[in-house]
Design an enzyme around this catalytic site. Structure first.
Site, PDB file in Angstrom:
ATOM      1  N   ASP A  50      -1.428   6.836  10.009  1.00  0.00           N
ATOM      2  CA  ASP A  50      -0.396   7.971   9.670  1.00  0.00           C
ATOM      3  C   ASP A  50       1.090   7.213   9.191  1.00  0.00           C
ATOM      4  O   ASP A  50       1.391   6.379  10.005  1.00  0.00           O
ATOM      5  CB  ASP A  50      -0.204   8.952  10.508  1.00  0.00           C
ATOM      6  CG  ASP A  50       0.967  10.084  10.252  1.00  0.00           C
ATOM      7  OD1 ASP A  50       0.773  10.733   9.363  1.00  0.00           O
ATOM      8  OD2 ASP A  50       1.918  10.041  11.267  1.00  0.00           O
ATOM      9  N   GLU A  66      -1.871   6.121   4.768  1.00  0.00           N
ATOM     10  CA  GLU A  66      -0.978   6.943   4.179  1.00  0.00           C
ATOM     11  C   GLU A  66       0.326   6.238   4.010  1.00  0.00           C
ATOM     12  O   GLU A  66       1.065   6.187   4.792  1.00  0.00           O
ATOM     13  CB  GLU A  66      -0.777   8.304   5.095  1.00  0.00           C
ATOM     14  CG  GLU A  66      -0.120   9.410   4.373  1.00  0.00           C
ATOM     15  CD  GLU A  66       0.812  10.071   5.113  1.00  0.00           C
ATOM     16  OE1 GLU A  66       1.373  11.268   4.955  1.00  0.00           O
ATOM     17  OE2 GLU A  66       1.127   9.644   6.417  1.00  0.00           O
TER      18      GLU A  66
END
Length: 728
Positions: free
Chosen positions: A405, A458
């Site tokens: 993330d 990401e």
């Protein structure tokens, strides 16, 4: 006897301010002989017991009414095994003395932990059920180098920090203690006097289970058995494999209708897993399941990085869920958050009274956007904690991939900061060199230790080489989310079709950089929250056009180079934004066949067709796998391309992004012959207008677009069609 122990030492020990309990407690050689000392608050009588015979060897004298006992064992010169018979409130209990056991952590482990190169620190740190010298119990170890005193408190000692102060291993800053009788399932924490003299209660950073919020204690829990990777699971992650990911928030996929309560891990195994399999997805991606205190963080602010959240059941229940997914042929991706952690006082923040896990300067250690703290990747023990966690989920739970993330927030020191709010690196640049090295090292270790498992980033910027090998200057990820493609294509699709001709490049631009990374095309949870609307609701036009636009877009997405990711609810065109506190709108699929059923059937057929035809996935990252046939017809908003497999077999993909049917649309092709329509998003099966080409069309020897042969097709309104050449 009282002259043997300094009164100040006794006072400090009882007050919980003595840092070296093993120098006082336990068995010691003195001029008077072997002396046993014990701190047993509320005890009235204590005897030293010979374990084999049960014989009382000596009664200890109470030197302090607050529970300090001491006594010399007559006629004994060498250390021996012993137990203590303790009378509390008139009841005698036989216990093993924690302070008769030697150091727990082996010298090599201590060295590797200090060096930050211990691949599996969770095998040493944390709470581990063990047997020492024939005694069953639990060994506890916690890194807190600046604490003045650390004790284990829990259900086994009335949460009393005086009873079990720990030994400090000064060479590593680790505190350790073996507590006889402490067992799996019991709650515990670490009580410490921190570097500033404050009393703190901390959860175990390495706890394998934790209480469900709002409670914050850790649970003693055995280390899970290793999960062996299979060749099938390894192959499913490879670059030439069909990868279609169903992204799921376990707490809101479906809930109990009577009380809106979550489904358990085992209920999800019985409901979510077969549904994802039936829908044709290849992978399940779970929003973070690490323990976290705030539901509204969706798991992205974890406090228990090694503990599956108790919201849905136990650690073993989560293992059951993973096993069920694997049995169904689904690989499992876990969203992993090594970028930041919350400020909650019971967790990592100022763990030992200093900024142990985070940077001390808020310009480096504080996320203004999220009110979270940033890991100090330059500290060896911190990066070791995180790298070990990545290995833990893969090796001990069988997780097949980690989606990392917020990578951009990690690798840029000025991420979401104004001038003066960040500190340049040693070369004056904005890159976080320590975070970059941490990511490279993590990916390198995973590649070496668990070959077949992969990582996905990401990463929202154009940082070069995110999914390129470290020796090429890359970060070493296997895949990168293509957020640029997602933003461009959604911006295009929300336009009224009459204006799309002026933004044609939003659909074509992605191919200009397509081979710079190994891309995943994500329609993730981030695109259906915070007022962005649902994917369906972004589509222009009336209800019919909204659904037609969505179907055409999905047909385009599944054909475009790159692996696929779709957040739950989008597979049946949920109309409202995602709400983490409620179930998906499954009622939209009730009451007979409707447009939502049509989208659901389309996504299933897209998955199955995509998986069946190698041309649609085998060469996602090879220019040979894609070729434009029509790229410049912006006036009619038509785009046509070819997908190709290693053997040269082709599939033609044609999209018409206007509500005007295009009849007799001619374009040049590479391979003459009969072309069969294998997917049409305008099919009546999906609640479209059912325009098309009668199932198949033959090529003509008519030159077009610089090619000798061509096809003449009907392009349905707001639709994408796929065609495959049939063998002669």
């Amino acid at each position: 006897m009282s002259d043997r122990i300094d009164r100040d030492v006794i006072n400090a020990l009882i007050a919980g301010h003595f840092a070296d309990p093993f120098s006082v407690l336990g068995m010691h050689k003195t001029t008077a002989g072997l002396e046993v000392r014990a701190l047993l608050p509320d005890a009235t009588d204590v005897w030293v017991i010979e374990p084999k015979t049960g014989r009382k060897l000596a009664k200890l004298e109470c030197l302090d009414s607050r529970g300090f006992f001491s006594g010399v064992i007559p006629r004994r010169k060498n250390f021996f095994r012993y137990q203590l018979a303790v009378v509390w409130h008139g009841q005698q209990n036989l216990i093993d003395d924690p302070y008769r056991f030697g150091p727990l952590i082996q010298e090599m482990d201590a060295w590797l932990l200090s060096e930050g190169t211990h691949l599996r620190p969770y095998e040493t740190l944390g709470a581990h059920a063990d047997t020492m010298d024939g005694v069953t119990g639990t060994r506890f170890s916690v890194w807190a180098p600046n604490a003045r005193r650390v004790s284990v408190v829990g259900q086994f000692n009335y949460w009393d920090g005086r009873r079990h102060p720990m030994r400090l291993r000064k060479e590593s800053g680790i505190w350790e203690l073996f507590i006889p009788g402490a067992h799996n399932g019991q709650l515990y924490k670490y009580e410490m006097i921190d570097a500033n003299g404050n009393l703190r209660l901390k959860s175990d950073p390495y706890a394998f289970e934790a209480q469900m919020r709002p409670e914050t204690a850790s649970l003693i829990c055995g280390l899970p058995e290793k999960v062996v990777q299979t060749e099938e699971r390894k192959k499913a992650n490879q670059f030439d494999a069909p990868i279609s990911i169903y992204e799921v928030h376990l707490g809101s996929w479906r809930r109990h209708t009577d009380n809106n309560f979550w489904l358990s891990y085992r209920e999800l195994a019985d409901q979510l897993v077969p549904y994802a399999k039936w829908m044709g997805f290849t992978h399940l991606e779970l929003l973070p399941i690490n323990e976290h205190p705030f539901d509204g963080s969706w798991g992205y602010q974890p406090t228990g990085l090694y503990a599956p959240t108790r919201r849905f059941g136990t650690r073993d229940d989560f293992r059951y869920f993973i096993d069920a997914a694997h049995a169904a042929g689904l690989n499992v991706i876990l969203d992993w958050v090594p970028g930041h952690f919350p400020t909650d006082d019971f967790a990592l923040a100022e763990f030992d009274g200093t900024n142990l896990y985070e940077h001390s300067d808020p310009r480096e250690g504080y996320h203004q956007d999220w009110n979270t703290l940033i890991y100090n990747y330059g500290r060896r023990e911190v990066s070791n904690f995180l790298v070990g966690n990545a290995l833990y989920w893969i090796e001990r739970f069988g997780i097949d991939a980690l989606r990392v993330d917020a990578v951009a927030s990690m690798i840029y020191r000025d991420y979401s900061r104004k001038e003066g709010e960040w500190i340049p690196n040693e070369f004056g640049g904005r890159e976080n060199l320590e975070a970059i090295e941490f990511l490279r090292n993590t990916n390198r270790i995973l590649g070496e230790q668990v070959s077949g498992a992969v990582t996905m980033a990401e990463e929202s910027t154009d940082f070069p080489g995110v999914s390129r090998p470290q020796d090429m200057g890359g970060l070493g990820f296997w895949y990168k989310w293509n957020l640029g493609w997602m933003h461009d294509t959604l911006d295009y699709m929300k336009l009224d079709p009459i204006y799309r001709q002026y933004h044609h490049d939003k659909l074509t631009f992605g191919m200009l950089y397509n081979y710079t990374e190994n891309f995943v095309l994500p329609l993730s949870h981030d695109e259906v929250v915070h007022g962005k609307k649902s994917i369906l609701d972004r589509m222009p036009g009336d209800a019919w056009q909204k659904f037609a636009n969505l179907r055409a877009y999905y047909g385009w997405m599944w054909a475009f180079p790159g692996k696929k990711l779709l957040f739950m609810g989008n597979e049946f065109a949920q109309g409202r934004e995602w709400n983490h506190d409620a179930s998906l709108d499954w009622h939209l699929l009730e009451g007979g066949d409707n447009w939502h059923h049509g989208v659901q059937r389309l996504v299933r057929d897209l998955n199955l067709t995509y998986r069946h035809h190698k041309a649609m996935h085998e060469l996602d990252f090879d220019p040979y796998g894609f070729e434009w046939l029509v790229v410049d017809d912006k006036e009619r908003s038509v785009l046509i391309f070819v997908r190709r497999d290693k053997e040269g077999n082709e599939i033609i993909v044609a999209s018409n992004f206007t509500p005007v049917p295009r009849h007799d649309y001619r374009f040049g092709i590479n391979q003459p012959g009969k072309w069969r329509e294998i997917l049409n998003t305008d099919s009546m099966h999906y609640h479209g207008s059912n325009a098309g080409n009668g199932g198949a069309v033959h090529s003509d020897e008519i030159a077009s677009h610089g090619r000798q042969h061509s096809l003449s097709l009907t392009l349905p309104p707001l639709a994408t069609i796929w065609l495959v050449r049939e063998a002669e």
